[in-house]
Design a protein around this motif. Structure first.
Motif, PDB file in Angstrom:
ATOM      1  N   VAL A  39      34.958   0.299   6.374  1.00 53.62           N
ATOM      2  CA  VAL A  39      32.711  -0.256   5.888  1.00 53.62           C
ATOM      3  C   VAL A  39      32.761  -1.478   5.328  1.00 53.62           C
ATOM      4  O   VAL A  39      34.044  -1.785   4.232  1.00 53.62           O
ATOM      5  CB  VAL A  39      32.681   0.628   4.834  1.00 53.62           C
ATOM      6  CG1 VAL A  39      30.809   0.326   4.589  1.00 53.62           C
ATOM      7  CG2 VAL A  39      32.645   2.243   5.777  1.00 53.62           C
ATOM      8  N   THR A  41      31.268  -4.764   3.558  1.00 51.73           N
ATOM      9  CA  THR A  41      29.850  -5.054   2.719  1.00 51.73           C
ATOM     10  C   THR A  41      29.094  -6.377   1.870  1.00 51.73           C
ATOM     11  O   THR A  41      28.934  -6.506   0.733  1.00 51.73           O
ATOM     12  CB  THR A  41      29.680  -4.341   1.434  1.00 51.73           C
ATOM     13  OG1 THR A  41      30.563  -4.544   1.014  1.00 51.73           O
ATOM     14  CG2 THR A  41      29.753  -2.081   1.769  1.00 51.73           C
ATOM     15  N   SER A  55      25.863   3.444  -0.676  1.00 54.32           N
ATOM     16  CA  SER A  55      26.380   3.478   0.606  1.00 54.32           C
ATOM     17  C   SER A  55      27.165   3.619   0.950  1.00 54.32           C
ATOM     18  O   SER A  55      27.648   4.420   1.722  1.00 54.32           O
ATOM     19  CB  SER A  55      25.472   2.488   1.446  1.00 54.32           C
ATOM     20  OG  SER A  55      26.561   1.395   1.206  1.00 54.32           O
ATOM     21  N   LYS A  56      28.318   2.954   0.041  1.00 54.04           N
ATOM     22  CA  LYS A  56      29.641   3.146  -0.039  1.00 54.04           C
ATOM     23  C   LYS A  56      29.933   4.856  -0.221  1.00 54.04           C
ATOM     24  O   LYS A  56      30.910   5.514  -0.128  1.00 54.04           O
ATOM     25  CB  LYS A  56      30.589   2.271  -0.898  1.00 54.04           C
ATOM     26  CG  LYS A  56      30.261   1.102   0.160  1.00 54.04           C
ATOM     27  CD  LYS A  56      31.641   0.280  -0.949  1.00 54.04           C
ATOM     28  CE  LYS A  56      30.946  -0.464  -2.150  1.00 54.04           C
ATOM     29  NZ  LYS A  56      31.835  -0.921  -3.026  1.00 54.04           N
ATOM     30  N   THR A  72      37.180   0.929   2.615  1.00 59.30           N
ATOM     31  CA  THR A  72      35.722  -0.586   2.034  1.00 59.30           C
ATOM     32  C   THR A  72      36.139  -1.851   1.576  1.00 59.30           C
ATOM     33  O   THR A  72      37.496  -1.781   0.988  1.00 59.30           O
ATOM     34  CB  THR A  72      34.208   0.433   1.368  1.00 59.30           C
ATOM     35  OG1 THR A  72      35.701   0.149   0.093  1.00 59.30           O
ATOM     36  CG2 THR A  72      34.167   2.001   1.589  1.00 59.30           C
ATOM     37  N   SER A  74      34.992  -5.837   1.105  1.00 55.92           N
ATOM     38  CA  SER A  74      33.608  -7.071   1.115  1.00 55.92           C
ATOM     39  C   SER A  74      34.469  -7.938   1.191  1.00 55.92           C
ATOM     40  O   SER A  74      34.314  -9.749   1.264  1.00 55.92           O
ATOM     41  CB  SER A  74      33.219  -7.214  -0.587  1.00 55.92           C
ATOM     42  OG  SER A  74      33.708  -7.742  -1.340  1.00 55.92           O
ATOM     43  N   SER A  93      27.437  -2.067   6.160  1.00 53.22           N
ATOM     44  CA  SER A  93      26.348  -1.282   5.006  1.00 53.22           C
ATOM     45  C   SER A  93      25.575  -2.195   4.705  1.00 53.22           C
ATOM     46  O   SER A  93      26.449  -2.979   3.439  1.00 53.22           O
ATOM     47  CB  SER A  93      27.566  -0.439   4.808  1.00 53.22           C
ATOM     48  OG  SER A  93      25.895   0.375   3.867  1.00 53.22           O
TER      49      SER A  93
END
Length: 285
Positions: A39, A41, A55-56, A72, A74, A93
């Motif tokens: 995921v 972000t 969302s995570k 996850t 970024s 996301s």
């Protein structure tokens, strides 16, 4: 039947059969315990959605409930061949604007897809990398504008798709953003459309390309991989609700499709501007 209703019905059939063509929508059985997703972000300069944290949490919970692994991040430095090849699907996301630091990171995403990787874009992911042709075509278009957040209805065109099978013929959105996407690909299989006739406070920039409806959920095959996009899910509270969580789970399931490992012998990109082999061009460049 009123003339407008006849026109809307014809447009809905055009969206489902014209843009995407009639295809089987029965999903493959996924061995979730063999699935691992990433995921992503990252947001560039500009507006950042406050729904990212929720969302995570939602996707991590889906992983725990269904037995698949979720990472996850970024951090764009995670985009390398060596790191990405472990993932069955990349979920962007609510990414927005420029989300990569280097062209090498962009090429790593291209090579992942070309190797048979899979992609899911959630909500503002359509506003990601707006100047990069390849990414816009991967997603299926790029953000144009949205109506102010309010209630509207979503018409379900494919109730058998796992992302929508838990819903009825319509999906009422109590508060969401009605997105308009430009530069739509011609090979999209549209699964659901937003009904603009249910908007109470239009702000005047709506695209009338498809009359009173506009695509909001779709998928397609692109450059060796599979891509799924949904424009729905603006409110952070949405990610605590069962309907959106099942929508996201089904999107991941459908994007993965026939479960298979990545094959990097098919990856060929060396630059973000490399032309796509056997590409179907967007409606508008």
């Amino acid at each position: 039947m009123k003339k407008q209703n006849i026109l809307t019905t014809c447009l809905l059939w055009l969206l489902f059969f014209g843009l995407g063509g009639p295809i089987s929508t029965h999903a493959q059985k996924i061995k979730w315990n063999k699935v691992k997703i990433l995921v992503y972000t990252k947001n560039g300069k500009g507006y950042v959605h406050d729904n990212i944290a929720n969302s995570k949490v939602a996707i991590l919970a889906l992983g725990k409930q269904n037995g698949f692994a979720v990472d996850t991040t970024s951090d764009p430095s995670k985009f390398t061949d060596e790191n990405l090849k472990q993932y069955d699907c990349l979920v962007f996301s609510n990414t927005n604007n420029d989300v990569f630091d280097t062209d090498a990171q962009r090429v790593a995403l291209m090579r992942y897809i070309q190797a048979g990787g899979n992609f899911v874009g959630l909500h503002s992911a359509s506003g990601t990398e707006r100047k990069w042709r390849w990414f816009k075509d991967l997603l299926g278009g790029t953000f144009f504008w949205h109506e102010p957040g309010q209630s509207f209805s979503v018409k379900i065109l494919d109730p058998k798709n796992p992302s929508l099978a838990h819903l009825g013929k319509e999906w009422p959105r109590q508060i969401d953003e009605f997105y308009f996407i430009k530069e739509l690909g011609v090979n999209l299989t549209v699964l659901a459309v937003n009904d603009h006739s249910t908007i109470q406070k239009p702000a005047g920039k709506a695209l009338d390309t498809f009359g009173n409806v506009f695509p909001s959920v779709w998928w397609h095959e692109y450059d060796g991989g599979r891509s799924f996009y949904t424009s729905l899910g603006h409110q952070k509270e949405d990610y605590e609700k069962e309907d959106l969580r099942k929508h996201i789970l089904g999107a991941i399931e459908w994007a993965i499709g026939p479960q298979k490992p990545r094959n990097y012998s098919k990856a060929y990109a060396t630059s973000p501007q490399d032309p796509v082999r056997n590409a179907i061009p967007a409606l508008s460049k």
